[in-house]
Design a protein around this motif. Structure first.
Motif, PDB file in Angstrom:
ATOM      1  N   LEU A 118       0.771  -1.319  -0.090  1.00 19.72           N
ATOM      2  CA  LEU A 118      -0.107   0.040  -0.121  1.00 19.72           C
ATOM      3  C   LEU A 118       0.975   1.306  -0.174  1.00 19.72           C
ATOM      4  O   LEU A 118       1.833   1.268   0.573  1.00 19.72           O
ATOM      5  N   VAL A 119       0.294   2.093  -0.682  1.00 19.89           N
ATOM      6  CA  VAL A 119       1.260   3.555  -0.614  1.00 19.89           C
ATOM      7  C   VAL A 119       0.107   4.567  -0.391  1.00 19.89           C
ATOM      8  O   VAL A 119      -1.126   4.862  -1.152  1.00 19.89           O
ATOM      9  N   ASN A 120       0.264   5.407   0.621  1.00 22.80           N
ATOM     10  CA  ASN A 120      -0.338   6.486   1.266  1.00 22.80           C
ATOM     11  C   ASN A 120       0.032   7.686   0.599  1.00 22.80           C
ATOM     12  O   ASN A 120       1.115   8.131   0.878  1.00 22.80           O
ATOM     13  N   THR A 121      -0.433   8.474  -0.053  1.00 25.25           N
ATOM     14  CA  THR A 121      -0.062   9.328  -1.197  1.00 25.25           C
ATOM     15  C   THR A 121      -0.626  10.758  -0.853  1.00 25.25           C
ATOM     16  O   THR A 121      -1.508  11.030  -0.143  1.00 25.25           O
ATOM     17  N   CYS A 122       0.180  11.743  -1.583  1.00 20.18           N
ATOM     18  CA  CYS A 122       0.195  13.115  -1.352  1.00 20.18           C
ATOM     19  C   CYS A 122       0.134  13.772  -2.545  1.00 20.18           C
ATOM     20  O   CYS A 122       0.570  13.356  -3.409  1.00 20.18           O
ATOM     21  N   SER A 123      -0.862  14.897  -2.797  1.00 18.72           N
ATOM     22  CA  SER A 123      -0.836  15.424  -4.236  1.00 18.72           C
ATOM     23  C   SER A 123      -0.660  16.829  -3.906  1.00 18.72           C
ATOM     24  O   SER A 123      -0.797  17.688  -4.671  1.00 18.72           O
ATOM     25  N   ILE A 124       0.131  17.475  -2.813  1.00 19.25           N
ATOM     26  CA  ILE A 124       0.163  18.820  -2.521  1.00 19.25           C
ATOM     27  C   ILE A 124       0.983  19.542  -3.666  1.00 19.25           C
ATOM     28  O   ILE A 124       0.759  20.742  -4.034  1.00 19.25           O
ATOM     29  N   ARG A 125       2.179  18.800  -4.142  1.00 20.91           N
ATOM     30  CA  ARG A 125       2.912  19.512  -5.237  1.00 20.91           C
ATOM     31  C   ARG A 125       3.260  18.347  -6.015  1.00 20.91           C
ATOM     32  O   ARG A 125       2.938  17.270  -5.845  1.00 20.91           O
ATOM     33  N   GLU A 126       3.524  18.961  -7.399  1.00 19.21           N
ATOM     34  CA  GLU A 126       3.654  18.176  -8.597  1.00 19.21           C
ATOM     35  C   GLU A 126       4.958  16.990  -7.904  1.00 19.21           C
ATOM     36  O   GLU A 126       4.538  15.684  -8.350  1.00 19.21           O
ATOM     37  N   LYS A 127       5.803  17.387  -7.317  1.00 18.27           N
ATOM     38  CA  LYS A 127       7.043  16.494  -6.960  1.00 18.27           C
ATOM     39  C   LYS A 127       6.502  15.255  -6.185  1.00 18.27           C
ATOM     40  O   LYS A 127       6.973  14.322  -6.298  1.00 18.27           O
ATOM     41  N   ILE A 164      -3.489   1.945  -3.623  1.00 16.94           N
ATOM     42  CA  ILE A 164      -2.960   3.275  -3.714  1.00 16.94           C
ATOM     43  C   ILE A 164      -4.054   4.038  -2.612  1.00 16.94           C
ATOM     44  O   ILE A 164      -5.261   3.973  -2.882  1.00 16.94           O
ATOM     45  N   LEU A 165      -3.749   4.568  -1.601  1.00 13.34           N
ATOM     46  CA  LEU A 165      -4.427   5.467  -0.865  1.00 13.34           C
ATOM     47  C   LEU A 165      -4.191   6.724  -0.436  1.00 13.34           C
ATOM     48  O   LEU A 165      -3.402   7.361  -1.291  1.00 13.34           O
ATOM     49  N   GLY A 166      -5.075   7.650  -0.116  1.00 14.00           N
ATOM     50  CA  GLY A 166      -4.763   9.164   0.349  1.00 14.00           C
ATOM     51  C   GLY A 166      -5.253   9.984  -0.714  1.00 14.00           C
ATOM     52  O   GLY A 166      -5.965   9.616  -1.564  1.00 14.00           O
ATOM     53  N   CYS A 167      -4.470  11.100  -1.054  1.00 10.37           N
ATOM     54  CA  CYS A 167      -4.842  12.370  -1.575  1.00 10.37           C
ATOM     55  C   CYS A 167      -4.715  12.216  -3.065  1.00 10.37           C
ATOM     56  O   CYS A 167      -5.564  12.560  -3.726  1.00 10.37           O
ATOM     57  N   MET A 168      -3.733  11.387  -3.533  1.00  8.32           N
ATOM     58  CA  MET A 168      -3.681  11.121  -4.910  1.00  8.32           C
ATOM     59  C   MET A 168      -4.583  10.038  -5.677  1.00  8.32           C
ATOM     60  O   MET A 168      -5.049  10.267  -6.439  1.00  8.32           O
ATOM     61  N   VAL A 174      -5.953  20.489  -1.097  1.00  8.42           N
ATOM     62  CA  VAL A 174      -6.376  19.596   0.299  1.00  8.42           C
ATOM     63  C   VAL A 174      -8.008  19.537   0.026  1.00  8.42           C
ATOM     64  O   VAL A 174      -8.442  18.374   0.354  1.00  8.42           O
ATOM     65  N   PRO A 175      -8.716  20.787  -0.026  1.00  2.00           N
ATOM     66  CA  PRO A 175     -10.072  20.685   0.156  1.00  2.00           C
ATOM     67  C   PRO A 175     -10.847  19.837  -0.835  1.00  2.00           C
ATOM     68  O   PRO A 175     -11.754  19.257  -0.385  1.00  2.00           O
ATOM     69  N   PHE A 176      -9.783  19.253  -2.115  1.00  2.92           N
ATOM     70  CA  PHE A 176     -10.678  18.654  -2.959  1.00  2.92           C
ATOM     71  C   PHE A 176     -10.189  17.140  -2.639  1.00  2.92           C
ATOM     72  O   PHE A 176     -11.006  16.237  -3.047  1.00  2.92           O
ATOM     73  N   THR A 177      -9.276  16.764  -2.147  1.00  2.00           N
ATOM     74  CA  THR A 177      -8.762  15.713  -1.786  1.00  2.00           C
ATOM     75  C   THR A 177      -9.330  15.172  -0.411  1.00  2.00           C
ATOM     76  O   THR A 177      -9.259  13.836  -0.332  1.00  2.00           O
ATOM     77  N   ARG A 178      -9.473  15.834   0.391  1.00  2.00           N
ATOM     78  CA  ARG A 178      -9.879  15.457   1.876  1.00  2.00           C
ATOM     79  C   ARG A 178     -11.469  15.920   2.032  1.00  2.00           C
ATOM     80  O   ARG A 178     -11.579  15.613   3.165  1.00  2.00           O
ATOM     81  N   GLY A 179     -11.788  16.784   1.222  1.00  2.00           N
ATOM     82  CA  GLY A 179     -13.446  17.011   1.535  1.00  2.00           C
ATOM     83  C   GLY A 179     -13.809  17.998   2.629  1.00  2.00           C
ATOM     84  O   GLY A 179     -12.704  18.815   2.995  1.00  2.00           O
TER      85      GLY A 179
END
Ligand code: SAH
Ligand code: SF4
Ligand code: F3S
Length: 476
Positions: free
Chosen positions: A75-84, A110-114, A197-202
Motif C-alpha cells: 500500500l502507498v498512502n499518497t500526497c498531491s500537494i505538489r507535483e513533485k 493506492i490510498l490517500g490524496c492522490m 487539500v479541500p478537493f482531496t480531503r473534502g
C-alpha cells in the motif's frame, strides 16, 4: 490553572473508556499468514491515517512487514500537494509493479490524496494498481481487498461529511514510543487558491472530543509522553456534545487533553492565522504541558499575494497575531510555511516575504516553490507566470534568511536551561541523547545520570546552530 471554563471538568470525567480500544504495539501475530507493507507520503495527517489503515488490516487478519518483497499487499498512502510529491509516488508504483512481476498475486493499493485526485485513472488507464481508496473510505478496504482477490479491481473515493474514524484505535507504526499523533478533525473548508487539500480531503468535520481524550489517555497509559493534535486548521475545531449540546472549541479541547496528565506534553498543528484565538493562547500560557510552540503558516509576506491566495488575512493582521502571541507567551516559538513564486509575485512582494520571516522570528519554516495543482482556484483563475528559475532562486533566498533568523534565535538560548523530553540516542552518538524543548527545539546532550528515553531533564545550553542546541543536564 484554567478556571474560566468549569464545565470542562465534567467533560473530562464523562470520557467513555471504551471509546478507544488498545493501541496495538505488536502486530506480527496475524491470524492468516498474509502480510501488508505500507509506505506513507505527505503530511502528518496522512501518517496518522496509515495507522488507522494498519489497524483495519490487522482486524482483517493481516500482519505487517517492513520488507516489501515479503508482502501480499503493498500500500502507498499518497500526497498531491505538489507535483513533485505525485512524481515520487508514481516512481514508487513502477517499483512496486516490478516486485509484483516477480511475485504474481501481490496486490497493490493506492490510498490517500492522490487516490482521491486521480480516482480511476491509475487503475484503468495506467494499470498500476489493484485498488484505489480515498481518505474517507478506509473502512471499505476489507471489502475492496476481497473483491480484488477475486480479480475485481476496486475503487472507493467517496468523500464523507461525517467520517472521522473516531472509534478506530490507530496501530502505532514506526513510533518512537514517546510521541503519538491524534487526528482531531478531517478535511478543510478554507479554499486557499493554491491548495488541493479541500478537493482531496473534502469538507471539514471535527471528531468526538471524548474519543480524542480517550486516545490521549490510552497513549499516556502506554508510556507515551507527548501527543500532537492534528488537523489542517485545528483552530476551527468545533464539536457539539450530543447529550449536553455544549460546544467544545479547540481551546476547550486543549484543556481536556492537557488535563489527561501534567506529564503528557500536548502539541498541535496546523494553526490558521485567521482562526487562532486568545483563548488558545491563554491555554498555552496557563498549562505547562501545552507546548509553547505554534505553527502559523504565513505563505507570503505580501498582502496582495495573500489576497490572491485567498488566505483571508493580510500582512498587517498576520503581524498583529504574531505580536499578540509573543505578548501573551513571551517564550513561545513560531514556525511557518512559505510559498515562493506564486502567480504574479514580484521582486518587491518577495522582499516582503523575506521581511515577514525576520519580523516574525520563525524558529523554522517549511519552504516550497509554487507548484500549480490542477483543479485549484489558482489554476483556474491565475497565470502560473513566475519562471521556474525565479521561483527557485527566491526559494533559496527564503531558505537563507530563515536559516540566519533561526541561527540568531538559537544563539539567544545559550546560557538558558530548558526542560527536555528525551526521545532517544542522538543521531551521531550513542553517548548522547536527543530531545526537544517545549518550544520544539532539538537539543543534543551527553548522557549523564541514569536517565532514559521518555524522561524529562533540565538541560543548560552552551552551543547552538540554526537547527540544534547543544547542552548538558543540570541538577534537577
Ligand atoms: N493546512 C495547512 C497546510 C497544509 S499543506 C495550512 O493551512 O497551513 C502544507 C503546506 O504546503 C502549505 O502550508 C503550503 O505552504 C504548501 N503548499 C500547499 N499547496 C502548495 C502548492 N500548490 N505549491 C507549493 N506549496 C504548496
Ligand atoms: Fe490548504 Fe488552506 Fe486548507 Fe491549509 S487551510 S489545507 S493551505 S486550503
Ligand atoms: Fe498531502 Fe493530502 Fe496531506 S495532499 S499534505 S497528504 S492532506
Amino acid at each position: 490553572m484554567y478556571d474560566n471554563n468549569p464545565s470542562l471538568e465534567n467533560i473530562v470525567k464523562k470520557i467513555n473508556p471504551d471509546a478507544q480500544g488498545q493501541v496495538i504495539e505488536s502486530y506480527s501475530d496475524s491470524i492468516t499468514d498474509k502480510k501488508f507493507y505500507i509506505e506513507s507520503y505527505g503530511c502528518a495527517m496522512n501518517f496518522s491515517d496509515s495507522e488507522i489503515v494498519a489497524s483495519i488490516l490487522v482486524k482483517e487478519g493481516y500482519g505487517s512487514t517492513k520488507i516489501m518483497e515479503e508482502a501480499d499487499l503493498i500500500l502507498v498512502n499518497t500526497c498531491s500537494i505538489r507535483e513533485k510529491a505525485e512524481d515520487t509516488v508514481r516512481n514508487r508504483l513502477f517499483m512496486f509493479n516490478k516486485v509484483k512481476s516477480k511475485k504474481p498475486g501481490t496486490m497493490i493499493g493506492i490510498l490517500g490524496c492522490m487516490a482521491e485526485r486521480l480516482k480511476h485513472k491509475l487503475l484503468e488507464q495506467e494499470k498500476l494498481v489493484d485498488i484505489v481508496v480515498g481518505p474517507d473510505a478506509y473502512r471499505d478496504l476489507p471489502v475492496l481487498l476481497r473483491g480484488a482477490e477475486d480479480g475485481d479491481r476496486g475503487v472507493n473515493v467517496l468523500l464523507s461529511r461525517e467520517e472521522t474514524y473516531a472509534d478506530i484505535s490507530p496501530l502505532r507504526l514506526d513510533s518512537n514510543g514517546i510521541s503519538g499523533f491524534i487526528s482531531i478533525m478531517r478535511g478543510c473548508d478554507n479554499m486557499c487558491s493554491f491548495c488541493v487539500v479541500p478537493f482531496t480531503r473534502g469538507r471539514e468535520r471535527s471528531r468526538d472530543a471524548y474519543s480524542i481524550v480517550a486516545e490521549a489517555q490510552d497513549l499516556y497509559d502506554r508510556n507515551y509522553n507527548e501527543v500532537t493534535l492534528l488537523g489542517q486548521n485545528v483552530d476551527s475545531y468545533k464539536w457539539e456534545d450530543p447529550e449536553t449540546k455544549k460546544i467544545v472549541s479547540f481551546a476547550d479541547l486543549l484543556v481536556m487533553v492537557a488535563e489527561v496528565n501534567p506529564l503528557l506534553r500536548v502539541r498541535f498543528s496546523t494553526s490558521h492565522p485567521k482562526d487562532i484565538t486568545d483563548e488558545v493562547l491563554y491555554t498555552i500560557r496557563d498549562y505547562k504541558n501545552v507546548c509553547n510552540y505554534i505553527h502559523l503558516p504565513v505563505q507570503s509576506g505580501n498582502s496582495r499575494i495573500l489576497k490572491l491566495m485567498n488566505r483571508t488575512y493580510d500582512r498587517e493582521w498576520y503581524d498583529k497575531k504574531v505580536a499578540r502571541i509573543y505578548e501573551v507567551i513571551p517564550d513561545c516559538t513560531i514556525s511557518s510555511d512559505i510559498i515562493t513564486g506564486f502567480c504574479s509575485e514580484t521582486e518587491e512582494d518577495h522582499q516582503e516575504t523575506l521581511d515577514v520571516i525576520r519580523k516574525s522570528k520563525y524558529s523554522l519554516s517549511y519552504m516550497f516553490y509554487y507548484s500549480e495543482r490542477p483543479g485549484t482556484l489558482a489554476a483556474k483563475k491565475y497565470q502560473d507566470d513566475v519562471p521556474l528559475e525565479v521561483k527557485k532562486r527566491r526559494l533559496s533566498e527564503v531558505i537563507d534568511v530563515q536559516s540566519e533568523v533561526a541561527h540568531d534565535l538559537n544563539q539567544k538560548d545559550i546560557g538558558k536551561s530548558f526542560e527536555v523530553l528525551i526521545e532517544g540516542n542522538s543521531k551521531r552518538s550513542d553517548l548522547a541523547f536527543k530531545g526537544r524543548t517545549s518550544q520544539y527545539k532539538m537539543v543534543v546532550f551527553p548522557k549523564t545520570g541514569n536517565y532514559k528515553k521518555g524522561d524529562y531533564v533540565n538541560v543548560r545550553i552552551h552551543e547552538a546552530t540554526n537547527s540544534t542546541l547543544k547542552g548538558e543536564i543540570i541538577n534537577q
